[in-house]
Motif scaffolding. Structure first.
Motif, mmCIF file in Angstrom:
data_model
loop_
_atom_site.group_PDB
_atom_site.id
_atom_site.type_symbol
_atom_site.label_atom_id
_atom_site.label_comp_id
_atom_site.label_asym_id
_atom_site.label_seq_id
_atom_site.Cartn_x
_atom_site.Cartn_y
_atom_site.Cartn_z
ATOM 1 N N ALA A 145 31.965 33.884 40.677
ATOM 2 C CA ALA A 145 31.952 32.561 41.298
ATOM 3 C C ALA A 145 32.872 31.598 40.564
ATOM 4 C CB ALA A 145 30.527 32.022 41.332
ATOM 5 N N HIS A 146 32.897 31.672 39.257
ATOM 6 C CA HIS A 146 33.741 30.783 38.460
ATOM 7 C C HIS A 146 35.218 31.115 38.650
ATOM 8 C CE1 HIS A 146 35.061 29.272 34.226
ATOM 9 N NE2 HIS A 146 35.371 28.406 35.168
ATOM 10 N N VAL A 147 35.553 32.404 38.657
ATOM 11 C CA VAL A 147 36.945 32.817 38.868
ATOM 12 C C VAL A 147 37.434 32.305 40.221
ATOM 13 C CG1 VAL A 147 38.514 34.775 39.105
ATOM 14 C CG2 VAL A 147 36.681 34.854 37.405
ATOM 15 N N PHE A 148 36.610 32.480 41.243
ATOM 16 C CA PHE A 148 36.946 31.984 42.585
ATOM 17 C C PHE A 148 37.089 30.470 42.596
ATOM 18 C CE2 PHE A 148 34.285 29.766 45.760
ATOM 19 C CZ PHE A 148 35.224 29.656 46.788
ATOM 20 N N LEU A 149 36.139 29.760 41.989
ATOM 21 C CA LEU A 149 36.157 28.303 41.979
ATOM 22 C C LEU A 149 37.419 27.770 41.318
ATOM 23 C CD1 LEU A 149 34.782 25.564 42.444
ATOM 24 C CD2 LEU A 149 33.626 25.869 40.236
ATOM 25 N N ASP A 150 37.806 28.367 40.210
ATOM 26 C CA ASP A 150 39.010 27.930 39.515
ATOM 27 C C ASP A 150 40.236 28.048 40.429
ATOM 28 O OD1 ASP A 150 40.118 27.385 36.556
ATOM 29 O OD2 ASP A 150 41.488 28.782 37.540
ATOM 30 N N ALA A 151 40.351 29.176 41.116
ATOM 31 C CA ALA A 151 41.487 29.390 42.023
ATOM 32 C C ALA A 151 41.454 28.412 43.183
ATOM 33 C CB ALA A 151 41.479 30.824 42.532
ATOM 34 N N ALA A 152 40.265 28.178 43.738
ATOM 35 C CA ALA A 152 40.136 27.291 44.889
ATOM 36 C C ALA A 152 40.493 25.853 44.534
ATOM 37 C CB ALA A 152 38.709 27.370 45.437
ATOM 38 N N VAL A 207 34.725 26.523 51.558
ATOM 39 C CA VAL A 207 35.677 27.638 51.594
ATOM 40 C C VAL A 207 35.022 28.865 50.966
ATOM 41 C CG1 VAL A 207 36.723 27.246 49.309
ATOM 42 C CG2 VAL A 207 38.129 28.206 51.146
ATOM 43 N N ASP A 208 35.509 30.056 51.331
ATOM 44 C CA ASP A 208 35.111 31.268 50.614
ATOM 45 C C ASP A 208 36.362 31.947 50.069
ATOM 46 O OD1 ASP A 208 36.231 33.132 52.514
ATOM 47 O OD2 ASP A 208 34.450 32.902 53.762
ATOM 48 N N ALA A 209 36.172 33.006 49.314
ATOM 49 C CA ALA A 209 37.268 33.625 48.575
ATOM 50 C C ALA A 209 38.348 34.226 49.471
ATOM 51 C CB ALA A 209 36.718 34.698 47.634
ATOM 52 N N SER A 216 44.049 35.766 44.690
ATOM 53 C CA SER A 216 42.897 35.633 43.799
ATOM 54 C C SER A 216 41.875 36.733 44.050
ATOM 55 C CB SER A 216 42.241 34.258 43.991
ATOM 56 O OG SER A 216 41.799 34.109 45.323
ATOM 57 N N ALA A 217 42.343 37.912 44.436
ATOM 58 C CA ALA A 217 41.437 39.039 44.703
ATOM 59 C C ALA A 217 40.606 39.359 43.451
ATOM 60 C CB ALA A 217 42.239 40.260 45.128
ATOM 61 N N ILE A 218 39.319 39.519 43.659
ATOM 62 C CA ILE A 218 38.396 39.881 42.585
ATOM 63 C C ILE A 218 37.782 41.224 42.937
ATOM 64 C CG2 ILE A 218 36.284 39.258 41.352
ATOM 65 C CD1 ILE A 218 36.900 36.322 42.148
ATOM 66 N N VAL A 219 37.936 42.192 42.065
ATOM 67 C CA VAL A 219 37.420 43.518 42.362
ATOM 68 C C VAL A 219 36.104 43.771 41.637
ATOM 69 C CG1 VAL A 219 39.701 44.469 42.815
ATOM 70 C CG2 VAL A 219 38.751 44.637 40.513
ATOM 71 N N VAL A 220 35.281 44.580 42.281
ATOM 72 C CA VAL A 220 34.015 45.044 41.716
ATOM 73 C C VAL A 220 34.250 46.446 41.177
ATOM 74 C CG1 VAL A 220 31.647 45.712 42.271
ATOM 75 C CG2 VAL A 220 32.663 43.692 43.333
ATOM 76 N N GLY A 221 33.775 46.730 39.985
ATOM 77 C CA GLY A 221 34.067 48.046 39.449
ATOM 78 C C GLY A 221 33.082 48.552 38.417
ATOM 79 N N TYR A 309 40.620 34.948 32.476
ATOM 80 C CA TYR A 309 39.736 35.002 31.316
ATOM 81 C C TYR A 309 40.488 34.711 30.013
ATOM 82 C CZ TYR A 309 35.798 36.864 33.980
ATOM 83 O OH TYR A 309 34.747 37.016 34.853
ATOM 84 N N ALA A 310 41.714 35.153 29.933
ATOM 85 C CA ALA A 310 42.514 34.879 28.733
ATOM 86 C C ALA A 310 42.721 33.376 28.576
ATOM 87 C CB ALA A 310 43.850 35.597 28.821
ATOM 88 N N ARG A 311 42.942 32.698 29.708
ATOM 89 C CA ARG A 311 43.152 31.249 29.675
ATOM 90 C C ARG A 311 41.838 30.518 29.434
ATOM 91 N NH1 ARG A 311 44.871 30.884 34.414
ATOM 92 N NH2 ARG A 311 43.060 29.974 35.470
ATOM 93 N N PHE A 312 40.804 30.872 30.178
ATOM 94 C CA PHE A 312 39.531 30.176 30.081
ATOM 95 C C PHE A 312 38.767 30.550 28.815
ATOM 96 C CE2 PHE A 312 34.912 30.572 30.838
ATOM 97 C CZ PHE A 312 34.592 29.228 30.952
ATOM 98 N N GLY A 313 38.764 31.843 28.486
ATOM 99 C CA GLY A 313 37.967 32.319 27.362
ATOM 100 C C GLY A 313 38.704 32.424 26.052
#
Length: 336
Positions: A145-152, A207-209, A216-221, A309-313
């Protein structure tokens, strides 16, 4: 995370036995390798896991999972790194810890195409992007959710670090805060949107992703401990083969499989809602994933979230996706 995880173990083989008897699954292998697997309880994460249990795909490969539920991928990885799990399935965090040298990613379930959503309260004066400036937005930092929010936010000219106040809460608490009116906006993932729809008439999904795909594709793995991966490559290969069968079965026979998953694993979620969750993710067959692994597309999707994550974390010298994501196990064990 400010909330300790509360694992819930599932009686996997009893579920499997009941399902196999009614669904015509393959013959079960006699010798099985037990694997402690953690998961976040959303269909995008668990679809192949439960399909494999109920349709016998794991058993055919000699795998018996001991599954444990967690609230977030952050908790999952911390548990795995601590040694209480062998492997896990999760969302965006698959691009985080392995980039820190903690864990090896080896499978992608799907793309969270529209599972992350931003909701606002029109009764608190929010109607468009401009109205978000200076407002609080609840979410769980470091998650899908945070990754998506940042992009949006960035796509709409809003600086997440200056123009809004991000409130870090576990997702259940974030959604409760929004429903109670304590915050006027929330970035969440399905199925939490169903609570919002049911309880806040003035809520609007802004909006949704899917609006930012594929940028801003987010993969599940899936990922495993590095030491486990190195010592148990043959077992990981069994998991990949079982996953490939479950994945393709789920895609081809979702109309038959989703009611079983709903009854056995998501009884609190109406079948229609679970079917909507399935549609909110983008699935590919194992053969299609082979091509996406080989041409670098999958690495690119992982890398763009790692960059976040490199930028935020503040990850120093992050391990690139082409290193932390091992494509060879699937390429060696799944035909094109």
């Amino acid at each position: 995370m400010d909330k300790t995880f509360q694992p819930r173990r599932h009686v996997v083989m009893s579920l499997a036995a009941a399902s196999l008897a009614t669904m015509g699954a393959p013959t079960i292998a006699q010798q099985r390798t037990k694997i402690r697997v953690g998961y976040v309880d959303t269909l995008a994460v668990t679809g192949q896991l439960w399909t494999g249990v109920h349709r016998g795909h794991w058993a055919k490969e000699g795998i018996e999972f001991d599954p444990v539920k967690f609230n977030t991928g952050l908790e999952l990885f911390n548990a795995m790194i601590g040694g209480s799990l062998d492997m896990l399935s999760t969302g965006a965090v698959i691009s985080n810890f392995p980039a820190r040298g903690q864990g090896k990613a080896f499978l992608i379930n799907n793309i969270e195409f529209a599972t992350a959503q931003l909701w606002i309260r029109e009764d608190q004066g929010l109607k468009n992007w401009a109205d978000l400036k200076g407002k609080k937005i609840s979410t769980t930092l470091g998650t899908t959710a945070h990754v998506f929010l940042d992009a949006a936010l960035r796509a709409n000219g809003i600086d997440p670090s200056k123009d809004v106040e991000l409130v870090n809460q576990t997702m259940p608490v974030a959604v409760t805060s929004f429903i109670s009116g304590a915050v006027p906006a929330v970035a969440l993932w399905v199925p939490f949107n169903m609570q919002v729809k049911a309880r806040v008439p003035a809520a609007k999904m802004l909006v949704d992703a899917s609006a930012y795909f594929p940028k801003s594709a987010i993969v599940v793995g899936w990922a495993t401990r590095t030491d486990y991966f190195e010592k148990n490559r043959a077992v990981v290969a069994q998991v990949v083969k079982g996953w490939a069968a479950a994945n393709d079965d789920l895609i081809k026979n979702s109309a038959a499989i989703l009611p079983t998953i709903q009854a056995q694993n998501y009884a609190q979620v109406p079948l229609a809602e679970l079917q909507e969750q399935f549609k909110a993710s983008k699935y590919h067959t194992a053969a299609e994933w082979r091509k996406l692994y080989q041409d670098g597309t999958a690495h690119g999707w992982l890398q763009q979230v790692t960059d976040f994550y490199a930028r935020f974390g503040g990850i120093q010298n992050p391990v690139p996706a082409k290193t932390y994501f091992d494509t060879n196990v699937l390429l060696e064990n799944v035909k094109g």
